[in-house]
Design an enzyme around this catalytic site. Structure first.
Site, PDB file in Angstrom:
ATOM      1  N   VAL A   5       0.874  -1.167   0.000  1.00 28.87           N
ATOM      2  CA  VAL A   5       0.000   0.000   0.000  1.00 28.87           C
ATOM      3  C   VAL A   5       0.913   1.220   0.000  1.00 28.87           C
ATOM      4  O   VAL A   5       2.036   1.164   0.499  1.00 28.87           O
ATOM      5  CB  VAL A   5      -0.975   0.022   1.202  1.00 28.87           C
ATOM      6  CG1 VAL A   5      -2.031  -1.047   1.051  1.00 28.87           C
ATOM      7  CG2 VAL A   5      -0.241  -0.120   2.512  1.00 28.87           C
ATOM      8  N   SER A   6       0.433   2.322  -0.557  1.00 28.54           N
ATOM      9  CA  SER A   6       1.298   3.491  -0.761  1.00 28.54           C
ATOM     10  C   SER A   6       1.558   4.302   0.494  1.00 28.54           C
ATOM     11  O   SER A   6       2.592   4.939   0.617  1.00 28.54           O
ATOM     12  CB  SER A   6       0.693   4.401  -1.830  1.00 28.54           C
ATOM     13  OG  SER A   6       0.635   3.698  -3.047  1.00 28.54           O
ATOM     14  N   THR A   7       0.616   4.297   1.421  1.00 25.15           N
ATOM     15  CA  THR A   7       0.801   5.105   2.631  1.00 25.15           C
ATOM     16  C   THR A   7       0.457   4.289   3.869  1.00 25.15           C
ATOM     17  O   THR A   7      -0.204   3.248   3.786  1.00 25.15           O
ATOM     18  CB  THR A   7      -0.106   6.358   2.615  1.00 25.15           C
ATOM     19  OG1 THR A   7      -1.471   5.928   2.671  1.00 25.15           O
ATOM     20  CG2 THR A   7       0.131   7.207   1.379  1.00 25.15           C
ATOM     21  N   GLN A  38      -3.316   3.684   4.410  1.00 24.64           N
ATOM     22  CA  GLN A  38      -4.033   2.687   3.623  1.00 24.64           C
ATOM     23  C   GLN A  38      -3.943   1.326   4.296  1.00 24.64           C
ATOM     24  O   GLN A  38      -2.968   1.010   4.958  1.00 24.64           O
ATOM     25  CB  GLN A  38      -3.468   2.615   2.207  1.00 24.64           C
ATOM     26  CG  GLN A  38      -3.763   3.863   1.398  1.00 24.64           C
ATOM     27  CD  GLN A  38      -3.158   3.797   0.012  1.00 24.64           C
ATOM     28  OE1 GLN A  38      -2.149   3.153  -0.216  1.00 24.64           O
ATOM     29  NE2 GLN A  38      -3.789   4.478  -0.932  1.00 24.64           N
TER      30      GLN A  38
END
Length: 188
Positions: A9-11, A14
């Protein structure tokens, strides 16, 4: 033969649960989870997952974009896995490089991406050559003309202005003024 999952996940905000649930349902023995942008070159969980894999194992992701930063990067990872005798599966796209059809499909995607990259490079070279033929040069436009450089030198030599004031007057940075002052000293 182990089946290893990789979720990203990017962050931090998330939630990777949807990916990890799908990877568990696909029979993954171990799952590595990454909280980082795919654009980052350093992804520690991916490095750990790739290091964990042994010949005969399979790496599983939910989608291709979870694994690579670009199609070229995906191809590099897939080639490395293939050389090591490790399979690769992308659940959403139905790609499974342990089958001949899966390898064919994956390599077709990679070939199209490489072709697209080569076209971009070719168009860039053609555009640069056309610009040179018209007498245009690349690079940034100079902010300081010879007249402005002489004026800045005169202001500096007067001693009534700081370098910051001179830079502000001409709308440039202090390093730009220093560079032109240094050029003048070297030429003198």
């Amino acid at each position: 033969m182990a089946t290893i999952g990789y979720a990203r996940v990017s962050t931090r905000e998330q939630n990777p649960d949807g990916q990890t649930d799908a990877l568990e349902a696909a029979g993954c023995d171990k799952i590595f989870v990454e909280h980082a942008s795919g654009a980052l070159a350093k992804r520690p969980a991916l490095t750990d997952a790739l290091g964990y894999l042994r010949e005969g194992d399979s790496l599983v992701v939910t989608k291709l974009d979870r694994l690579g930063r670009s199609v070229r990067n995906l191809k590099q990872i897939a080639d490395e896995l293939q050389q090591r005798g490790v399979g690769f599966r992308a659940l959403s796209q139905g790609i499974d490089t342990t089958t001949p059809g899966g390898r064919l499909f994956f390599h077709m995607l990679a070939a199209i991406a490489e072709f697209e990259h080569d076209l971009i490079v070719e168009r860039t070279h053609d555009g640069l050559a056309a610009a040179r033929a018209r007498g245009r040069k690349g690079g940034p436009k100079f902010k300081m003309t010879p007249t402005k450089i002489r004026q800045a030198r005169a202001m500096y030599d007067e001693g009534a202005h700081t370098v910051q004031e001179i830079a502000d007057t001409f709308g440039v940075s202090r390093p730009t003024i220093y560079r032109h002052l240094a050029d003048h000293v070297e030429r003198a």
